[in-house]
Scaffold this motif. Structure first.
Motif, mmCIF file in Angstrom:
data_model
loop_
_atom_site.group_PDB
_atom_site.id
_atom_site.type_symbol
_atom_site.label_atom_id
_atom_site.label_comp_id
_atom_site.label_asym_id
_atom_site.label_seq_id
_atom_site.Cartn_x
_atom_site.Cartn_y
_atom_site.Cartn_z
ATOM 1 N N GLU A 76 7.438 2.256 -2.489
ATOM 2 C CA GLU A 76 6.376 1.642 -1.685
ATOM 3 C C GLU A 76 5.706 0.491 -2.445
ATOM 4 O O GLU A 76 5.475 -0.580 -1.883
ATOM 5 N N GLN A 77 5.418 0.696 -3.717
ATOM 6 C CA GLN A 77 4.832 -0.380 -4.520
ATOM 7 C C GLN A 77 5.792 -1.559 -4.634
ATOM 8 O O GLN A 77 5.365 -2.711 -4.557
ATOM 9 N N GLN A 78 7.075 -1.282 -4.804
ATOM 10 C CA GLN A 78 8.063 -2.361 -4.882
ATOM 11 C C GLN A 78 8.090 -3.146 -3.577
ATOM 12 O O GLN A 78 8.161 -4.370 -3.585
ATOM 13 N N SER A 104 1.490 -3.656 6.229
ATOM 14 C CA SER A 104 0.912 -2.383 5.789
ATOM 15 C C SER A 104 2.012 -1.370 5.545
ATOM 16 O O SER A 104 3.114 -1.471 6.091
ATOM 17 N N THR A 105 1.705 -0.427 4.683
ATOM 18 C CA THR A 105 2.593 0.690 4.380
ATOM 19 C C THR A 105 1.788 1.967 4.566
ATOM 20 O O THR A 105 0.651 1.918 5.059
ATOM 21 N N LYS A 106 2.332 3.048 4.121
ATOM 22 C CA LYS A 106 1.636 4.332 4.225
ATOM 23 C C LYS A 106 0.307 4.328 3.462
ATOM 24 O O LYS A 106 -0.679 4.896 3.911
ATOM 25 N N LEU A 115 -5.013 -3.694 -0.578
ATOM 26 C CA LEU A 115 -6.022 -2.643 -0.558
ATOM 27 C C LEU A 115 -5.384 -1.297 -0.283
ATOM 28 O O LEU A 115 -4.441 -1.208 0.502
ATOM 29 N N THR A 116 -5.916 -0.285 -0.919
ATOM 30 C CA THR A 116 -5.493 1.065 -0.562
ATOM 31 C C THR A 116 -6.172 1.403 0.763
ATOM 32 O O THR A 116 -7.271 0.921 1.050
#
Length: 143
Positions: free
Chosen positions: A33-35, A130-132, A110-111
């Protein structure tokens, strides 16, 4: 005998630490996810882009994985770290950008649990992706 024991101990430690996948993301282990976030951030950033994030790992890694410049990433790698950290915290609390950001695109990572501060913004940032666990925005203050 002592030398062989020392080498065996080192071999065992290296094997255990490289074979096991870490459970927590860190600068030494990047999650998928970070990648993904860093890839999108790289596509959306230039050397004129300032990157701010409330996720320290993403901010730190953005210096390597993007052309953008992280505003604050780590106290030992950020020039004028105390001033920049204070400016970033003020921005997150009030939506007021630092005056030195004028003329720059700002990409924010942002988280999800911290994205609520955006209600303080007079000019709402544009959502990129956006992701999870993350939301990426672009923001151009002082237009």
């Amino acid at each position: 005998v002592v030398g062989a024991l020392f080498l065996m101990d080192n071999f065992l430690w290296i094997t255990l630490h490289t074979a096991a996948e870490p459970k927590v993301a860190s600068p030494t282990y990047i999650t998928k996810e970070q990648q993904q976030v860093l890839n999108i951030l790289s596509q959306q950033s230039s050397n004129e882009t300032i990157i701010i994030s409330n996720d320290n790992t993403i901010a730190y890694l953005s210096a390597v994985y993007t052309q953008g410049v992280p505003w604050y990433s780590h106290p030992f790698t950020t020039p004028y770290a105390d001033r920049k950290k204070s400016a970033q915290q003020l921005f997150f609390a009030t939506g007021i950008p630092d005056s030195s950001w004028k003329g720059h695109d700002i990409n924010m990572v942002l988280t999800l649990q911290e994205a609520s501060f955006l209600r303080n913004f007079k000019q709402q940032p544009a959502k990129i992706f956006s992701t999870k666990n993350y939301i990426l925005y672009t923001y151009r203050p002082f237009l």
